[in-house]
Structure formats: structure tokens, C-alpha cells
Design a protein around this motif. Structure first.
Motif: not given
Length: 192
Positions: A98-117
Motif C-alpha cells: 500500500v502507498i499512503t499519501i498524507r499532507r501533514k499540516g494541511l488543515l482538513l486534508a486526510k490521508a489517501k491510501a492506494y494498493y500498489l498492485n
């Protein structure tokens, strides 16, 4: 003589997990401008609130409330931008397929996860050939949910990350992920 830029990317590895941390590159002019603008914004906001509370109850009140709502949204947007520019960092985590992309410090943003396959066609954006991303940098903080120099296809969606870095650094990130076998040749192909 020009000094060598070794990039801002930080790699942290532990037990099958790789975390890539990219601090937001600070634009001091914009940060200072936003601080001054927010000082003016607060003054106008307080004056408008006082006027609405103490003002007459007629049609100008409706206009004032609408203006105040818009002004408040604009100020909150500026605060969001200022926080992101001041302490923001993008954190990309690869673990257990899984690849997870998170913007820490960006208010109201939530992490998004994607299956690498399911993630295909990883590549570096080339700003001179991309009409929607001429500078490869964040232009609007609301675009931060899908901005960056690296992109991949996930079904019918194109996901972008690694915002506000140079092409060479983006190429380095992809090469390192491929060397560590977190990304395979399958992730770089364009097949559906």
C-alpha cells in the motif's frame, strides 16, 4: 560558484516500511505577505462583526452577513495556506503493498491510501510539457490533494504526489523505490 542542492527528501526505513518525508519549501515573501494580510483581515473581520451586531436591521444587514461569510472563508483559506507553507510536509508511506499519501499540516486534508498492485505508470512530471502544472509547484492549497512531481494511474484516476521538488529529486525517489523493490516493473508499465 553555485552550491549543490541535495534535495529536501528524507527517507526513513523500518521493517518493510519506507517513509518519504518532503517538507514544504518555504516562500518567505508569500508567508510575510499572508501574515500582513491576515492582520488586516482580522481588523476588518472584527469591525464587520461589530457592525452586524450593532447595525440597523434592514437590507444592508443581509449584504453585510453575505460579505462577512465570504470574508471569513477567505481568511480561513489564507490561514490554511499559511500553516501549510510554515509547517507542512508531505509524508508518503509504502508498506504491505500500500502507498499512503498524507499532507501533514494541511488543515482538513486526510490521508489517501492506494494498493500498489493497482498503481500503474509511475512517472515524473515534466513541467515544460505539462499544461496543467507548468511550474510543478503548488499554486493553490486546495490543489494539494492532488499535486506533485510524481504521478501514477490508479484505475481511471491520476494521482500526483511529491509536491514542490525538482525533477531530479523526483527521479531519485522513484529510482530508490525501485531499487528497494517497493515498486516493480509492473508499476511503471502502462497496461490496462
Amino acid at each position: 560558484m553555485q552550491s549543490i542542492d541535495n534535495g529536501r527528501t528524507i527517507f526513513q526505513e523500518s521493517f518493510g516500511k519506507v517513509e518519504i518525508i518532503i517538507p514544504y519549501k518555504k516562500n518567505w515573501f508569500t508567508i510575510l505577505f499572508l501574515i500582513v494580510w491576515l492582520g488586516i483581515w482580522v481588523s476588518a473581520e472584527l469591525a464587520a462583526v461589530a457592525w452586524v451586531i450593532n447595525g440597523e436591521r434592514d437590507l444592508t444587514l443581509v449584504f453585510s452577513l453575505c460579505w462577512l461569510a465570504g470574508w471569513t472563508i477567505g481568511g480561513l483559506s489564507a490561514i490554511r495556506t499559511l500553516v501549510w507553507m510554515g509547517i507542512g510536509k508531505e509524508i508518503i508511506t509504502l508498506e504491505q503493498g500500500v502507498i499512503t499519501i498524507r499532507r501533514k499540516g494541511l488543515l482538513l486534508a486526510k490521508a489517501k491510501a492506494y494498493y500498489l498492485n493497482e498503481a500503474k505508470h509511475f512517472q515524473v512530471l515534466h513541467p515544460d510539457t505539462e499544461p496543467d502544472n507548468k511550474l510543478g509547484r503548488l499554486q493553490n492549497p486546495f490543489e494539494a490533494y492532488n499535486a506533485g512531481m510524481i504521478r501514477f494511474d490508479y484505475g481511471m484516476e491520476t494521482v500526483k504526489f511529491a509536491e514542490n521538488i525538482h525533477e531530479a529529486e523526483a527521479e531519485y525517489i522513484l529510482a530508490k523505490l525501485k531499487d528497494k523493490k517497493l515498486l516493480t516493473d509492473k508499476n511503471f508499465t502502462y497496461e490496462y
